[in-house]
Design an enzyme around this catalytic site. Structure first.
Site, mmCIF file in Angstrom:
data_model
loop_
_atom_site.group_PDB
_atom_site.id
_atom_site.type_symbol
_atom_site.label_atom_id
_atom_site.label_comp_id
_atom_site.label_asym_id
_atom_site.label_seq_id
_atom_site.Cartn_x
_atom_site.Cartn_y
_atom_site.Cartn_z
ATOM 1 C CE LYS A 58 2.392 41.062 -21.802
ATOM 2 N NZ LYS A 58 1.688 41.799 -22.965
ATOM 3 N NE ARG A 62 4.333 39.239 -28.513
ATOM 4 C CZ ARG A 62 5.252 39.261 -27.454
ATOM 5 N NH1 ARG A 62 4.632 38.986 -26.422
ATOM 6 N NH2 ARG A 62 6.464 39.467 -27.498
HETATM 7 N N1 HH2 Z 1 3.757 41.888 -25.110
HETATM 8 C C1 HH2 Z 1 5.097 42.233 -24.871
HETATM 9 C C2 HH2 Z 1 5.636 42.575 -26.102
HETATM 10 N N2 HH2 Z 1 5.265 42.690 -27.350
HETATM 11 N N3 HH2 Z 1 3.269 42.255 -28.575
HETATM 12 C C3 HH2 Z 1 1.942 42.425 -28.665
HETATM 13 N N4 HH2 Z 1 1.356 42.749 -29.937
HETATM 14 N N5 HH2 Z 1 1.199 42.311 -27.770
HETATM 15 C C4 HH2 Z 1 1.676 42.190 -26.568
HETATM 16 O O1 HH2 Z 1 0.945 42.008 -25.667
HETATM 17 C C5 HH2 Z 1 2.826 42.100 -26.334
HETATM 18 C C6 HH2 Z 1 3.932 42.495 -27.563
HETATM 19 C C7 HH2 Z 1 5.757 41.903 -23.554
HETATM 20 O O2 HH2 Z 1 6.128 40.446 -23.489
HETATM 21 P P1 HH2 Z 1 7.442 39.967 -23.800
HETATM 22 O O3 HH2 Z 1 7.751 40.140 -25.373
HETATM 23 O O4 HH2 Z 1 7.632 38.483 -23.031
HETATM 24 O O5 HH2 Z 1 8.509 40.842 -23.049
HETATM 25 P P2 HH2 Z 1 9.546 41.933 -23.377
HETATM 26 O O6 HH2 Z 1 8.605 43.083 -23.878
HETATM 27 O O7 HH2 Z 1 10.114 42.339 -21.846
HETATM 28 O O8 HH2 Z 1 10.506 41.451 -24.120
#
Ligand code: HH2
Length: 296
Positions: free
Chosen positions: A227, A262
């Site tokens: 992040k 995660r």
């Molecule tokens: N972070 C992201 C998405 N979903 N869910 C939870 N519970 N906690 C988190 O920190 C979290 C989440 C963002 O990461 P990513 O899925 O890699 O990216 P994007 O939202 O751009 O798909």
């Protein structure tokens, strides 16, 4: 007997979040912040998910809508088209529980019907009035996450008087709201929402004082992987943030403040958790008498 605070009921599965479960990220999206477009076709997403299980993931988190700062909402039909086939296939083949990262009740319902076990709702059941009932009726696990604002605007000017107190109070209230809807406490995992309406300083403060969430009595899910705040601390682009991601995760583990990690980088995180567990075991054993042996 397992500490009931570490037990996570997810339909027919009971997960034990100790010392930590590794949740591998499968983004079926063209625009996710770190891997957008790489696994956008369901076949590629399934292959990626199976690869993460081979690397040691305890569960997978499948998402069809990016929540990166500035992201626009995805229409229901499109999210269903991205998520449900991948969930069906992974639920049949992966051998680990499948979580679905969605805030739409209809996506959750169809994904659970296709075999998912957990709903990861970044709006903590505030985004869709039907979501709580879907989680309750399926007996699914649920992640309730804190976010200030919405993905479209959340990084414009995040502001808190006391970020730790406000996030803790929000999660306490959302846990109570879930209980009031008839969801069992043991179905719930809480998440401080690193990067969701928070400056780099807010994220560091939250991580440093994450132990405050322990008093809520539920496992904590932590999403620090790659992040932006790590980029700020390290002055590195996405692909240079693995070591920083592991350092943040281990810091939280060491404080007993994260039980579900995660992550994008499952193999490296699995190794970190394994070494953490070995050290924890050694720390819990009585000290051995001094020996001549050089243990290197
Ligand atoms: N972070 C992201 C998405 N979903 N869910 C939870 N519970 N906690 C988190 O920190 C979290 C989440 C963002 O990461 P990513 O899925 O890699 O990216 P994007 O939202 O751009 O798909």
């Amino acid at each position: 007997m397992t500490d009931p605070r570490l037990r996570w009921l997810c339909r027919d599965r009971t997960l034990i979040a100790a010392p930590a479960l590794v949740m591998g990220i499968v983004n079926v999206t063209p625009d996710s912040f770190s891997d957008g477009g790489r696994f956008a076709a369901p076949d590629a997403a399934v292959a990626h998910g199976l690869g993460l299980v081979a690397e040691g993931a305890d569960l997978l988190d499948v998402g069809g809508e990016s929540t990166r700062p500035g992201a626009q909402p995805v229409p229901l039909d499109e999210e269903l088209r991205r998520v449900v086939p991948a969930v069906r296939e992974l639920a049949a083949r992966a051998g680990v529980p499948i979580s679905v990262d969605t805030s739409k009740a209809e996506v959750a319902r169809k994904a659970l019907a296709a075999g998912a076990h957990v709903i990861n709702d970044v709006t903590a059941l505030t985004g869709d009035a039907d979501m709580g009932a879907v989680v309750r009726d399926f007996g699914a696990g649920v992640v309730l996450m804190h976010m200030q604002g919405t993905p479209a605007t959340m990084q414009v000017a995040p502001a808190y008087a006391d970020v730790v107190a406000e996030v803790t109070a929000f999660l306490e209230a959302r846990l109570q709201a879930a209980l009031d809807l008839g969801i069992a406490g043991e179905q719930v995992v809480l998440d401080p929402g690193i990067g969701f309406g928070k400056t780099a300083g807010h994220n560091l403060e939250l991580l440093a004082r994450l132990g405050h969430l322990r008093r809520l009595g539920r496992p904590v899910c932590l999403g620090v992987s790659r992040k932006g705040f790590l980029g700020r601390v390290l002055a590195r682009p996405l692909e240079g943030r693995l070591a920083g991601s592991l350092a943040a995760a281990c810091f939280a583990l060491g404080r007993g403040a994260a039980q579900v990690l995660r992550v994008h980088d499952v193999a490296a995180t699995r190794d970190a958790v394994t070494v953490y567990r070995a050290l924890q075991g050694a720390a819990d054993r009585p000290a051995a008498p001094p020996s001549e042996e050089n243990g290197r």
